[in-house]
Motif scaffolding. Structure first.
Motif, PDB file in Angstrom:
ATOM      1  N   ALA A  63      11.813   2.134  -0.181  1.00  0.00           N
ATOM      2  CA  ALA A  63      11.560   1.685   1.191  1.00  0.00           C
ATOM      3  C   ALA A  63      10.487   0.599   1.210  1.00  0.00           C
ATOM      4  O   ALA A  63      10.604  -0.402   1.929  1.00  0.00           O
ATOM      5  CB  ALA A  63      11.138   2.868   2.060  1.00  0.00           C
ATOM      6  N   ALA A  64       9.448   0.792   0.419  1.00  0.00           N
ATOM      7  CA  ALA A  64       8.372  -0.198   0.354  1.00  0.00           C
ATOM      8  C   ALA A  64       8.877  -1.521  -0.220  1.00  0.00           C
ATOM      9  O   ALA A  64       8.508  -2.600   0.243  1.00  0.00           O
ATOM     10  CB  ALA A  64       7.222   0.338  -0.493  1.00  0.00           C
ATOM     11  N   ALA A  65       9.748  -1.455  -1.225  1.00  0.00           N
ATOM     12  CA  ALA A  65      10.264  -2.673  -1.856  1.00  0.00           C
ATOM     13  C   ALA A  65      11.117  -3.488  -0.886  1.00  0.00           C
ATOM     14  O   ALA A  65      11.058  -4.726  -0.882  1.00  0.00           O
ATOM     15  CB  ALA A  65      11.073  -2.312  -3.098  1.00  0.00           C
TER      16      ALA A  65
ATOM     17  N   SER B  91       0.825  -1.213   0.000  1.00  0.00           N
ATOM     18  CA  SER B  91       0.000   0.000   0.000  1.00  0.00           C
ATOM     19  C   SER B  91       0.854   1.256   0.000  1.00  0.00           C
ATOM     20  O   SER B  91       0.471   2.277  -0.583  1.00  0.00           O
ATOM     21  CB  SER B  91      -0.921  -0.002   1.220  1.00  0.00           C
ATOM     22  OG  SER B  91      -1.838  -1.059   1.141  1.00  0.00           O
ATOM     23  N   MET B  92       2.009   1.199   0.656  1.00  0.00           N
ATOM     24  CA  MET B  92       2.947   2.325   0.576  1.00  0.00           C
ATOM     25  C   MET B  92       3.320   2.599  -0.864  1.00  0.00           C
ATOM     26  O   MET B  92       3.314   3.751  -1.328  1.00  0.00           O
ATOM     27  CB  MET B  92       4.217   2.013   1.378  1.00  0.00           C
ATOM     28  CG  MET B  92       4.147   2.273   2.853  1.00  0.00           C
ATOM     29  SD  MET B  92       5.738   1.881   3.657  1.00  0.00           S
ATOM     30  CE  MET B  92       6.864   2.957   2.761  1.00  0.00           C
ATOM     31  N   ALA B  93       3.633   1.527  -1.589  1.00  0.00           N
ATOM     32  CA  ALA B  93       4.022   1.674  -2.983  1.00  0.00           C
ATOM     33  C   ALA B  93       2.853   2.146  -3.840  1.00  0.00           C
ATOM     34  O   ALA B  93       3.005   3.031  -4.698  1.00  0.00           O
ATOM     35  CB  ALA B  93       4.571   0.350  -3.516  1.00  0.00           C
ATOM     36  N   SER B  94       1.671   1.577  -3.614  1.00  0.00           N
ATOM     37  CA  SER B  94       0.505   1.930  -4.425  1.00  0.00           C
ATOM     38  C   SER B  94       0.132   3.397  -4.273  1.00  0.00           C
ATOM     39  O   SER B  94      -0.380   4.013  -5.208  1.00  0.00           O
ATOM     40  CB  SER B  94      -0.691   1.052  -4.034  1.00  0.00           C
ATOM     41  OG  SER B  94      -0.438  -0.307  -4.340  1.00  0.00           O
TER      42      SER B  94
ATOM     43  N   PRO C 178      11.131  -9.544  -3.666  1.00  0.00           N
ATOM     44  CA  PRO C 178      12.255  -8.796  -4.228  1.00  0.00           C
ATOM     45  C   PRO C 178      11.997  -8.218  -5.628  1.00  0.00           C
ATOM     46  O   PRO C 178      12.723  -7.315  -6.053  1.00  0.00           O
ATOM     47  CB  PRO C 178      13.381  -9.845  -4.276  1.00  0.00           C
ATOM     48  CG  PRO C 178      13.019 -10.837  -3.215  1.00  0.00           C
ATOM     49  CD  PRO C 178      11.529 -10.905  -3.250  1.00  0.00           C
ATOM     50  N   CYS C 179      10.993  -8.720  -6.330  1.00  0.00           N
ATOM     51  CA  CYS C 179      10.687  -8.186  -7.663  1.00  0.00           C
ATOM     52  C   CYS C 179      10.283  -6.711  -7.603  1.00  0.00           C
ATOM     53  O   CYS C 179      10.414  -5.983  -8.588  1.00  0.00           O
ATOM     54  CB  CYS C 179       9.578  -8.999  -8.324  1.00  0.00           C
ATOM     55  SG  CYS C 179      10.009 -10.718  -8.656  1.00  0.00           S
ATOM     56  N   ALA C 180       9.790  -6.263  -6.436  1.00  0.00           N
ATOM     57  CA  ALA C 180       9.381  -4.868  -6.287  1.00  0.00           C
ATOM     58  C   ALA C 180      10.564  -3.907  -6.319  1.00  0.00           C
ATOM     59  O   ALA C 180      10.380  -2.694  -6.486  1.00  0.00           O
ATOM     60  CB  ALA C 180       8.605  -4.693  -4.983  1.00  0.00           C
ATOM     61  N   LEU C 181      11.792  -4.424  -6.164  1.00  0.00           N
ATOM     62  CA  LEU C 181      12.975  -3.550  -6.154  1.00  0.00           C
ATOM     63  C   LEU C 181      13.244  -2.904  -7.496  1.00  0.00           C
ATOM     64  O   LEU C 181      14.029  -1.952  -7.591  1.00  0.00           O
ATOM     65  CB  LEU C 181      14.204  -4.363  -5.708  1.00  0.00           C
ATOM     66  CG  LEU C 181      14.207  -4.796  -4.241  1.00  0.00           C
ATOM     67  CD1 LEU C 181      15.274  -5.853  -3.990  1.00  0.00           C
ATOM     68  CD2 LEU C 181      14.424  -3.588  -3.335  1.00  0.00           C
ATOM     69  N   VAL C 182      12.592  -3.378  -8.551  1.00  0.00           N
ATOM     70  CA  VAL C 182      12.776  -2.771  -9.880  1.00  0.00           C
ATOM     71  C   VAL C 182      12.036  -1.442  -9.982  1.00  0.00           C
ATOM     72  O   VAL C 182      12.512  -0.491 -10.612  1.00  0.00           O
ATOM     73  CB  VAL C 182      12.291  -3.740 -10.985  1.00  0.00           C
ATOM     74  CG1 VAL C 182      12.333  -3.073 -12.356  1.00  0.00           C
ATOM     75  CG2 VAL C 182      13.135  -5.010 -10.986  1.00  0.00           C
ATOM     76  N   THR C 183      10.872  -1.328  -9.359  1.00  0.00           N
ATOM     77  CA  THR C 183       9.977  -0.184  -9.550  1.00  0.00           C
ATOM     78  C   THR C 183      10.620   1.171  -9.256  1.00  0.00           C
ATOM     79  O   THR C 183      10.430   2.118 -10.035  1.00  0.00           O
ATOM     80  CB  THR C 183       8.712  -0.355  -8.688  1.00  0.00           C
ATOM     81  OG1 THR C 183       8.145  -1.648  -8.929  1.00  0.00           O
ATOM     82  CG2 THR C 183       7.683   0.710  -9.009  1.00  0.00           C
ATOM     83  N   PRO C 184      11.389   1.349  -8.167  1.00  0.00           N
ATOM     84  CA  PRO C 184      11.928   2.687  -7.882  1.00  0.00           C
ATOM     85  C   PRO C 184      12.870   3.227  -8.955  1.00  0.00           C
ATOM     86  O   PRO C 184      13.128   4.441  -8.995  1.00  0.00           O
ATOM     87  CB  PRO C 184      12.692   2.482  -6.562  1.00  0.00           C
ATOM     88  CG  PRO C 184      12.129   1.240  -5.976  1.00  0.00           C
ATOM     89  CD  PRO C 184      11.743   0.382  -7.117  1.00  0.00           C
TER      90      PRO C 184
ATOM     91  N   GLY D 231      10.734  -3.563   2.360  1.00  0.00           N
ATOM     92  CA  GLY D 231       9.785  -4.196   3.262  1.00  0.00           C
ATOM     93  C   GLY D 231       9.100  -5.398   2.635  1.00  0.00           C
ATOM     94  O   GLY D 231       8.935  -6.444   3.279  1.00  0.00           O
ATOM     95  N   GLN D 232       8.701  -5.290   1.368  1.00  0.00           N
ATOM     96  CA  GLN D 232       8.060  -6.407   0.676  1.00  0.00           C
ATOM     97  C   GLN D 232       9.008  -7.602   0.551  1.00  0.00           C
ATOM     98  O   GLN D 232       8.578  -8.754   0.596  1.00  0.00           O
ATOM     99  CB  GLN D 232       7.583  -5.967  -0.700  1.00  0.00           C
ATOM    100  CG  GLN D 232       6.354  -5.051  -0.665  1.00  0.00           C
ATOM    101  CD  GLN D 232       5.994  -4.518  -2.040  1.00  0.00           C
ATOM    102  OE1 GLN D 232       6.628  -3.598  -2.549  1.00  0.00           O
ATOM    103  NE2 GLN D 232       4.977  -5.094  -2.658  1.00  0.00           N
ATOM    104  N   SER D 233      10.284  -7.327   0.391  1.00  0.00           N
ATOM    105  CA  SER D 233      11.269  -8.409   0.241  1.00  0.00           C
ATOM    106  C   SER D 233      11.433  -9.232   1.511  1.00  0.00           C
ATOM    107  O   SER D 233      11.843 -10.394   1.447  1.00  0.00           O
ATOM    108  CB  SER D 233      12.630  -7.817  -0.163  1.00  0.00           C
ATOM    109  OG  SER D 233      12.543  -7.119  -1.395  1.00  0.00           O
ATOM    110  N   LEU D 234      11.129  -8.632   2.665  1.00  0.00           N
ATOM    111  CA  LEU D 234      11.305  -9.321   3.947  1.00  0.00           C
ATOM    112  C   LEU D 234      10.003  -9.906   4.490  1.00  0.00           C
ATOM    113  O   LEU D 234      10.011 -10.562   5.527  1.00  0.00           O
ATOM    114  CB  LEU D 234      11.889  -8.341   4.975  1.00  0.00           C
ATOM    115  CG  LEU D 234      13.260  -7.726   4.634  1.00  0.00           C
ATOM    116  CD1 LEU D 234      13.652  -6.696   5.686  1.00  0.00           C
ATOM    117  CD2 LEU D 234      14.319  -8.810   4.515  1.00  0.00           C
ATOM    118  N   ALA D 235       8.904  -9.697   3.802  1.00  0.00           N
ATOM    119  CA  ALA D 235       7.591 -10.095   4.331  1.00  0.00           C
ATOM    120  C   ALA D 235       7.435 -11.602   4.465  1.00  0.00           C
ATOM    121  O   ALA D 235       6.594 -12.088   5.226  1.00  0.00           O
ATOM    122  CB  ALA D 235       6.482  -9.539   3.442  1.00  0.00           C
ATOM    123  N   PHE D 236       8.237 -12.394   3.737  1.00  0.00           N
ATOM    124  CA  PHE D 236       8.110 -13.850   3.767  1.00  0.00           C
ATOM    125  C   PHE D 236       8.588 -14.472   5.073  1.00  0.00           C
ATOM    126  O   PHE D 236       8.283 -15.644   5.367  1.00  0.00           O
ATOM    127  CB  PHE D 236       8.893 -14.468   2.605  1.00  0.00           C
ATOM    128  CG  PHE D 236      10.372 -14.577   2.866  1.00  0.00           C
ATOM    129  CD1 PHE D 236      10.935 -15.772   3.278  1.00  0.00           C
ATOM    130  CD2 PHE D 236      11.204 -13.474   2.712  1.00  0.00           C
ATOM    131  CE1 PHE D 236      12.302 -15.888   3.529  1.00  0.00           C
ATOM    132  CE2 PHE D 236      12.563 -13.562   2.955  1.00  0.00           C
ATOM    133  CZ  PHE D 236      13.124 -14.779   3.359  1.00  0.00           C
TER     134      PHE D 236
END
Length: 429
Positions: free
Chosen positions: A394-396, A248-251, A309-315, A398-403
């Protein structure tokens, strides 16, 4: 207690759900509704950004309004829904959402549309969605046998993914042709369509009998106790709530990046968003086979560990070849998310006693969606201070560690997960 025996209207073999008339009606209604919902997911923030010229903070507040209901009414909704006829709950809330989303184009036509009205529409639609989602996840086990839940959830997830592939592209074209407020009419009509199909479902489970000593607070506590008292459900709740917080931070700033900083057209934004759903469709198609190969527990943590970790591309996306890299990353991320969702939702439905399904689903929704308004507000705040790309980074992370919560739980090694019919049966990998 054992699960009910299959009846002629409840097929017992995989691949035969298409012959199940009531499942088909639920599936058709939800598929069309999902097409409309993907339009509004794109249209609401673009109305705020392009029509009302909202700033980053206001867009974040709008995102928070869309999910605040899960925190505000998520827990009592489960107890209330368990006292109602689920089919009726689905129909009524489809009609309510249709009416709410039709207001934005009417207000725009009258020249009175404001950001505050969008907040109200988002909040009220969110409340209706809470009741619909709790009832929906509790209704599916009433229509089909529990051993078919993975197949049923996979089929529904596949149709959702198809709608997410075509929906944003269609939404982008509609927004470009009609402008964003009027594109919301497509969503309103889709909910009317969904209501019509759900109304055709022939199964009529009896109205739940209310105990003379029924107590709302006690029933809420029972739902919380069931979820929080199970180590695996606790791990799933913590994992999903963390992923949703950072997602949601990213969205909150994602469309600001695409529409304002990269200056992409609504049509291209819709097309780019659609690529993510390609991964969702693939995930829906392989979820069952992946779980059969690696085990039900490992399928849950591996899928979400790959997705984050795929979210790390977006920034780092620019208006160049990195847009293509972003699309590939979105495909991979959503493939993992959908495999995770299908397997963990099916596990929850199979584990829960029938009398607790509504409260279990509501409790999980409260825990895992309740973080989303905070994430959206945090994203809007950080986007206004450290910038859009810093917030996305920052959001990416956090998403990478959620597992980690599911990785550190018994799910890591359980090949077969327990169910309500046999709550103590589980074999390790």
């Amino acid at each position: 207690m054992t699960a009910p025996e299959p009846s002629p209207d409840r097929p017992a073999h995989r691949g035969r759900l298409w012959r199940h008339a009531d499942f088909r009606r639920l599936w058709v209604g939800e598929t069309v509704s999902q097409f409309g919902a993907t339009v509004s997911q794109l249209a609401l923030p673009l109305v705020a950004i392009l029509v009302l010229h909202a700033d980053t903070w206001q867009v974040g507040v709008l995102g928070a309004c869309e999910t605040a209901a899960f925190m505000a009414v998520g827990l009592p909704a489960g107890a209330w829904v368990e006292r109602m006829r689920l089919r009726r709950v689905l129909i009524v809330n489809d009609l309510v959402r249709a009416a709410l989303l039709a207001w934005a184009p009417v207000a725009r036509l009258l020249g009175v549309l404001t950001i505050e009205q969008l907040y109200v529409v988002a909040l009220a639609t969110g409340v209706s969605t809470v009741f619909f989602d709790v009832a929906y996840q509790s209704y599916l086990p009433q229509l089909i046998d529990r051993e078919l839940l993975v197949e049923g959830n996979a089929k529904l997830q596949a149709s959702e993914s198809v709608s997410q592939i075509a929906g944003p592209s269609l939404g982008g074209a509609l927004i470009q042709a009609l402008t964003a407020p009027y594109a919301l009419l497509a969503d309103a009509f889709s909910f009317l369509w969904s209501a019509a199909w759900v109304a055709r479902i022939e199964a009529r489970p009896p109205r739940p009998e209310r105990s003379p000593d029924a107590n709302l607070l006690r029933e809420i506590r029972e739902g919380l106790r069931f979820v929080l008292g199970n180590r695996m459900l606790r791990a799933i709740a913590l994992c999903t709530s963390s992923a949703n917080l950072f997602g949601s931070m990213a969205s909150a700033v994602f469309y600001v990046l695409l529409a304002r900083q990269l200056r992409l057209s609504p049509g291209f934004i819709g097309l780019l968003t659609s690529t993510a759903a390609v991964g969702g469709l693939i995930g829906a198609l392989v979820a069952g086979r992946f779980a059969a190969k690696v085990g039900q527990g490992p399928a849950i943590w591996i899928a979400i560990a790959v997705a984050g970790p795929c979210a790390l591309v977006t920034p780092f996306v620019q208006r160049d070849w990195t847009v293509g890299l972003f699309a590939v990353a979105q495909i991979a991320m959503w493939m993992g998310i959908v495999v995770y969702n299908i397997n963990q939702v099916s596990f929850r439905q199979a584990l829960c006693p029938p009398g607790l399904l509504g409260r279990m689903n509501a409790t999980m929704r409260f825990l895992v969606w309740g973080t989303m308004p905070f994430g959206a507000l945090l994203g809007g705040l950080l986007g206004s201070t450290i910038g859009v790309r810093g917030t996305l980074l920052a959001a990416a992370v956090g998403q990478s560690l959620a597992f980690l919560p599911v990785f550190l739980s018994p799910l890591r090694r359980l090949r077969e997960l327990p169910s309500y019919a046999e709550p103590l049966v589980a074999s390790e990998v």
